[in-house]
Write a protein that holds these residues in place. Sequence first.
Motif, short mmCIF file in Angstrom:
data_model
loop_
_atom_site.label_atom_id
_atom_site.label_comp_id
_atom_site.label_asym_id
_atom_site.label_seq_id
_atom_site.Cartn_x
_atom_site.Cartn_y
_atom_site.Cartn_z
N MET A 104 0.84 -1.16 0.00
CA MET A 104 0.00 0.00 0.00
C MET A 104 0.89 1.23 0.00
N LEU A 105 0.50 2.19 -0.78
CA LEU A 105 1.23 3.44 -0.84
C LEU A 105 0.33 4.57 -0.40
N GLY A 106 0.91 5.49 0.34
CA GLY A 106 0.18 6.65 0.80
C GLY A 106 1.14 7.79 1.07
N HIS A 107 0.61 8.89 1.56
CA HIS A 107 1.41 10.08 1.88
C HIS A 107 1.19 10.42 3.34
N SER A 108 2.25 10.75 4.05
CA SER A 108 2.16 10.97 5.50
C SER A 108 1.31 12.18 5.88
N LYS A 109 1.08 13.09 4.95
CA LYS A 109 0.26 14.27 5.25
C LYS A 109 -1.17 14.11 4.77
N CYS A 110 -1.49 12.93 4.26
CA CYS A 110 -2.83 12.62 3.77
C CYS A 110 -3.65 12.05 4.94
N THR A 111 -4.71 12.74 5.32
CA THR A 111 -5.55 12.31 6.44
C THR A 111 -6.12 10.92 6.21
N TYR A 112 -6.57 10.64 4.98
CA TYR A 112 -7.13 9.33 4.68
C TYR A 112 -6.07 8.23 4.80
N CYS A 113 -4.85 8.55 4.40
CA CYS A 113 -3.76 7.56 4.47
C CYS A 113 -3.44 7.22 5.92
N VAL A 114 -3.33 8.24 6.74
CA VAL A 114 -3.02 8.03 8.15
C VAL A 114 -4.14 7.23 8.82
N THR A 115 -5.38 7.59 8.54
CA THR A 115 -6.53 6.87 9.10
C THR A 115 -6.53 5.42 8.61
N TYR A 116 -6.25 5.23 7.34
CA TYR A 116 -6.22 3.90 6.75
C TYR A 116 -5.18 3.04 7.46
N LYS A 117 -3.99 3.61 7.65
CA LYS A 117 -2.91 2.85 8.29
C LYS A 117 -3.21 2.60 9.77
N LEU B 193 0.54 -7.44 5.04
CA LEU B 193 0.37 -6.08 4.53
C LEU B 193 1.66 -5.29 4.73
N LYS B 194 1.96 -4.46 3.75
CA LYS B 194 3.09 -3.54 3.85
C LYS B 194 2.58 -2.18 3.43
N PHE B 195 2.87 -1.18 4.24
CA PHE B 195 2.41 0.18 3.97
C PHE B 195 3.63 1.08 3.88
N THR C 235 -3.32 3.97 -2.08
CA THR C 235 -3.60 2.96 -3.09
C THR C 235 -3.16 1.62 -2.55
N THR C 236 -4.03 0.63 -2.66
CA THR C 236 -3.75 -0.72 -2.19
C THR C 236 -3.49 -1.61 -3.40
N TYR C 237 -2.36 -2.31 -3.38
CA TYR C 237 -1.96 -3.20 -4.47
C TYR C 237 -2.00 -4.63 -3.96
N LEU C 238 -2.56 -5.52 -4.76
CA LEU C 238 -2.54 -6.95 -4.43
C LEU C 238 -1.41 -7.57 -5.25
N VAL C 239 -0.43 -8.15 -4.55
CA VAL C 239 0.73 -8.73 -5.21
C VAL C 239 0.72 -10.23 -4.95
N GLN C 240 0.75 -11.00 -6.04
CA GLN C 240 0.79 -12.46 -5.95
C GLN C 240 1.96 -12.95 -6.79
N ASP C 241 2.80 -13.74 -6.19
CA ASP C 241 3.98 -14.29 -6.88
C ASP C 241 4.81 -13.19 -7.53
N GLY C 242 4.93 -12.07 -6.85
CA GLY C 242 5.77 -10.98 -7.34
C GLY C 242 5.16 -10.13 -8.43
N VAL C 243 3.89 -10.35 -8.76
CA VAL C 243 3.21 -9.60 -9.81
C VAL C 243 2.00 -8.89 -9.22
N VAL C 244 1.85 -7.61 -9.52
CA VAL C 244 0.66 -6.88 -9.08
C VAL C 244 -0.51 -7.37 -9.91
N THR C 245 -1.48 -8.00 -9.24
CA THR C 245 -2.62 -8.57 -9.96
C THR C 245 -3.85 -7.65 -9.96
N ASN C 246 -3.87 -6.70 -9.03
CA ASN C 246 -4.97 -5.73 -9.01
C ASN C 246 -4.60 -4.63 -8.03
#
Length: 187
Positions: A1-14, A28-30, A59-70
């Motif tokens: 998962m990627l986010g920004h430290s100044k993004c309120t939604y990102c902080v809440t999500y994490k 999970l890795k953020f 943004t949340t990425y689903l990674v399977q076998d080293g490939v982003v699948t969605n």
Amino acid sequence: MLGHSKCTYCVTYKEQTLLHYESTELPLKFMYVDRVFTSQSELTNFLAANDITYKASPTTYLVQDGVVTNHIEGYLKIDSLNDFIESNLNQEQTMVVKNNLTEVVTAFENDEPFVLVLGKSYCSYCIEYKNKTLEPFLNQYVSFPLMYLYTDHQFKHSDKLPIFLETHDLTYEVSPTLLHILLKRVK
């Protein structure tokens, strides 16, 4: 998962949603992009190397076998996160071979059916086309491998791309370009 430290939604999500995530099957890795990457070019290189786009935080990425699948953009509550993961986890995926010119040439030589896409690693349309259009379509309707070549990686010397195109009777004018090889091979 990627986010920004100044993004309120990102902080809440994490701090709230991810706190309630309990699956051990999929860790999970953020990452806060503004803390991990020291420059925009470093982030851009990371995105290109992993074949992903990052247009919204988080943004949340689903990674399977080293490939982003969605991936899914935006803040998710725990139920939505679990639904996203469950609906995408362990689905039958079309084989994706990216950045492997040798495999593509071998498939041509063996007259194997496959779908070839030529694009550029820095082209957001190419990445989005592959992730949101091609892979879901192929997974549902076609059982051929998807081979995806980044022309800027595979053909660093400009004279090699025209030779490859001419050898295999292909046309490439814009990125991305879809070439369905089976239709060229079957009469």
